[in-house]
Design a protein around this motif. Structure first.
Motif, short mmCIF file in Angstrom:
data_model
loop_
_atom_site.label_atom_id
_atom_site.label_comp_id
_atom_site.label_asym_id
_atom_site.label_seq_id
_atom_site.Cartn_x
_atom_site.Cartn_y
_atom_site.Cartn_z
N GLY A 166 -83.51 -46.40 22.58
CA GLY A 166 -83.55 -44.85 23.09
C GLY A 166 -83.32 -44.20 22.28
N LEU A 167 -84.30 -42.99 22.84
CA LEU A 167 -84.19 -41.05 21.90
C LEU A 167 -83.30 -40.81 23.07
CD1 LEU A 167 -87.99 -40.73 20.80
CD2 LEU A 167 -85.43 -40.14 19.51
N VAL A 168 -82.43 -40.09 22.32
CA VAL A 168 -81.47 -38.69 22.60
C VAL A 168 -81.57 -37.59 21.95
CG1 VAL A 168 -79.99 -40.35 23.98
CG2 VAL A 168 -79.48 -39.66 21.62
N GLY A 169 -81.04 -36.64 22.36
CA GLY A 169 -80.79 -35.43 21.60
C GLY A 169 -81.08 -34.33 23.27
N PHE A 170 -80.81 -32.77 22.39
CA PHE A 170 -80.97 -31.66 23.45
C PHE A 170 -82.81 -31.29 23.63
CE2 PHE A 170 -76.95 -30.76 21.65
CZ PHE A 170 -76.17 -31.68 23.00
N PHE A 246 -80.39 -40.64 17.98
CA PHE A 246 -79.92 -39.24 17.32
C PHE A 246 -81.07 -37.92 17.34
CE2 PHE A 246 -77.21 -41.75 18.31
CZ PHE A 246 -75.37 -40.63 19.32
N MET A 247 -81.99 -37.39 17.61
CA MET A 247 -82.72 -36.05 16.91
C MET A 247 -82.28 -35.21 17.32
SD MET A 247 -85.88 -36.22 16.34
CE MET A 247 -87.03 -36.76 16.51
N ILE A 248 -82.14 -34.67 15.76
CA ILE A 248 -81.56 -33.11 16.04
C ILE A 248 -82.45 -31.88 15.53
CG2 ILE A 248 -79.37 -31.57 14.31
CD1 ILE A 248 -78.62 -34.29 16.30
N ALA A 258 -74.61 -30.37 17.55
CA ALA A 258 -75.50 -30.57 17.86
C ALA A 258 -75.06 -32.21 18.30
CB ALA A 258 -77.35 -30.20 17.81
N TYR A 259 -74.91 -32.74 16.92
CA TYR A 259 -74.68 -34.41 17.01
C TYR A 259 -73.31 -34.57 17.68
CZ TYR A 259 -73.74 -38.66 15.09
OH TYR A 259 -72.91 -40.58 14.27
N LYS A 260 -72.31 -33.81 17.67
CA LYS A 260 -70.93 -34.13 18.35
C LYS A 260 -71.51 -33.79 19.59
CE LYS A 260 -67.57 -34.46 14.88
NZ LYS A 260 -65.96 -32.93 13.80
N SER A 261 -72.01 -32.70 19.99
CA SER A 261 -71.55 -32.64 21.32
C SER A 261 -72.73 -33.58 22.22
CB SER A 261 -72.83 -31.29 21.08
OG SER A 261 -72.07 -30.04 20.89
N LEU A 262 -73.54 -34.47 21.55
CA LEU A 262 -73.98 -35.57 21.99
C LEU A 262 -73.10 -35.73 22.19
CD1 LEU A 262 -77.34 -35.64 20.72
CD2 LEU A 262 -77.81 -34.78 22.37
N LEU A 263 -72.59 -37.31 20.96
CA LEU A 263 -71.45 -37.80 21.09
C LEU A 263 -70.65 -37.70 22.27
CD1 LEU A 263 -70.29 -38.37 17.39
CD2 LEU A 263 -72.34 -40.13 18.45
N LYS A 264 -70.39 -36.48 22.25
CA LYS A 264 -69.80 -36.60 24.01
C LYS A 264 -69.70 -37.03 24.77
CE LYS A 264 -66.64 -32.97 26.20
NZ LYS A 264 -66.59 -30.73 25.92
N GLU A 265 -71.26 -36.25 25.03
CA GLU A 265 -71.75 -36.47 26.42
C GLU A 265 -71.69 -38.03 27.03
OE1 GLU A 265 -72.21 -35.13 29.04
OE2 GLU A 265 -71.39 -32.79 27.31
N GLY A 270 -70.42 -43.06 29.52
CA GLY A 270 -69.65 -45.08 28.94
C GLY A 270 -70.50 -45.36 28.99
N GLY A 271 -70.30 -47.30 29.42
CA GLY A 271 -71.62 -47.89 29.80
C GLY A 271 -72.22 -48.23 28.47
N GLY A 272 -70.80 -48.40 27.08
CA GLY A 272 -70.79 -48.78 25.94
C GLY A 272 -71.96 -47.98 24.53
N LEU A 273 -72.42 -46.74 24.97
CA LEU A 273 -73.75 -46.04 24.40
C LEU A 273 -73.19 -46.25 22.53
CD1 LEU A 273 -75.28 -43.76 26.90
CD2 LEU A 273 -75.70 -45.87 26.55
#
Length: 373
Positions: A166-170, A246-248, A258-265, A270-273
């Motif tokens: 999965g690709l996640v990022g702002f 995680f794409m920064i 950005a990285y910590k903000s993504l982790l927080k979201e 939840g869901g074990g991500l």
């Protein structure tokens, strides 16, 4: 244009059984023949079937009621009624079926088996004809059984895309560009936020026998876990992936947080991500000042999470693309082969690197531009 749909509420109804027949044999010279009423046919079943070519639940939204055919009534001369046709509901891999009222999980299609079927509701049984009720004391029974009614259920059908990564990022971090570069997907790409409004899937060809599926979900924004933006709606689609990318965007000063903000979201969702292995990709290092920011991001992450790989790249200039591709393939292979956890693997790498006189960074990471080799 058919819109992407990952949820649908439907009503399913199995078929009613046919009624038994009341009939008597009537022929020339046999005016008082015995009963010969046939049985009613079985009502049709409700069956869910996985179809790999499906990618959304749009077809369920446009057809919210699925009813199987009723069984035919029995007829004279002991003729059985015709069984009702089943109703077959096609769904894509990764679909879950829940009770619409209670939320109870009924079935989870977690595989991509081409012909996986799930018999959910059986049709009503056909009623007996009067031939079954003949006895020594009742030679001409004038009753038969009615068919059993079908069953009606309201269901909530949900789709979680079956992907390996999965690709996640702002927004505008370069996720769609990476997907376009690595796979056969052709997502919409433009220099403004929220170009991606639905999940995109791409197939990364590894070798003759292996393909990996990468899912790019719409960009997350701060507050996504509380409903802001588009990303929270689609985070469930990466809940079954083997790992996350995680794409920064390192062309922006906000990349340092950005990285910590993504982790927080992701943690709020939840869901074990957060338990999944992950690779952090520092993109756009071809832009002035971005390489230095990428190095700072890498340093901060490694201080707190030494087992997380941080790689620098430029999708636009195709810099460090090969090492990134290799890291993605290795992450998925290790998870699918049931190997040791990410922290255990990296501990062994560090130990091996120390014994061989090499730095840990050399053994694990792609060198950043301007850093020492």
């Amino acid at each position: 244009m058919i819109q992407f749909a990952d949820e649908a509420n439907i009503k399913v109804i199995s078929g009613k059984g046919g009624n038994g027949c009341i009939s008597f044999r009537r022929e020339k010279y046999i005016p008082n023949g015995g009963p010969n009423g046939g049985d009613g046919g079985r009502g049709g079943n409700v069956i869910f079937c996985v179809k790999r070519n499906l990618r959304t639940l749009s077809h369920l939204r446009y057809h919210p009621i699925f009813k199987a055919k009723n069984g035919g009534d029995g007829q004279g001369w002991n003729r059985y009624g015709k069984d009702g046709d089943d109703v077959i509901i096609p769904v894509p891999p990764g679909t879950t079926i829940r009770d619409a009222e209670t939320g109870e999980l009924i079935h989870d299609f977690t595989t991509e088996s081409e012909n996986e079927e799930f018999l959910f509701l059986e049709g009503g049984k056909g009623g007996w004809g009067n031939v079954h009720f003949k006895s020594s004391t009742n030679q001409a029974p004038r009753y038969a059984h009615p068919g059993k009614p079908g069953v009606e259920r309201d269901l909530k059908v949900e789709l979680s895309i079956m992907a390996d990564v999965g690709l996640v990022g702002f927004p505008n971090a370069g996720k769609s560009s990476l997907l376009d570069l690595f796979t056969n997907a052709r997502p919409k790409i433009a220099p403004y936020p929220f170009t991606t409004k639905v999940p995109n899937l791409g197939v990364l060809h590894v070798d003759q026998d292996t393909d990996l599926i990468i899912a790019d979900i719409p960009g997350i924004i701060e507050g996504a876990s509380e409903g802001a933006g588009l990303g929270i709606r689609f985070l469930k689609h990466i809940s079954r992936t083997a790992g996350l990318l995680f794409m920064i965007d390192c062309s922006d000063d906000s990349c340092l947080t950005a990285y910590k903000s993504l982790l927080k979201e992701l943690e709020s969702f939840g869901g074990g991500l957060l338990e999944k292995p992950r690779i952090v990709l520092c993109n756009k290092i071809d832009i002035e000042g971005a390489a230095e920011r990428a190095e700072e991001v890498r340093r901060k992450i490694r201080e707190e999470e030494p087992d997380v790989s941080v790689l620098a790249l430029s999708v636009a200039e195709r810099t460090n693309i090969t090492p990134v591709r290799k890291a993605i393939v290795e992450m998925v292979e290790k998870m699918e082969n049931g190997q040791k956890s990410l922290s255990e693997q990296n501990s062994e790498i560090k130990k091996k690197s120390f014994m061989e006189g090499r730095s840990v960074d050399d053994s694990m990471e792609v060198q950043f531009p301007g850093s020492e080799a």
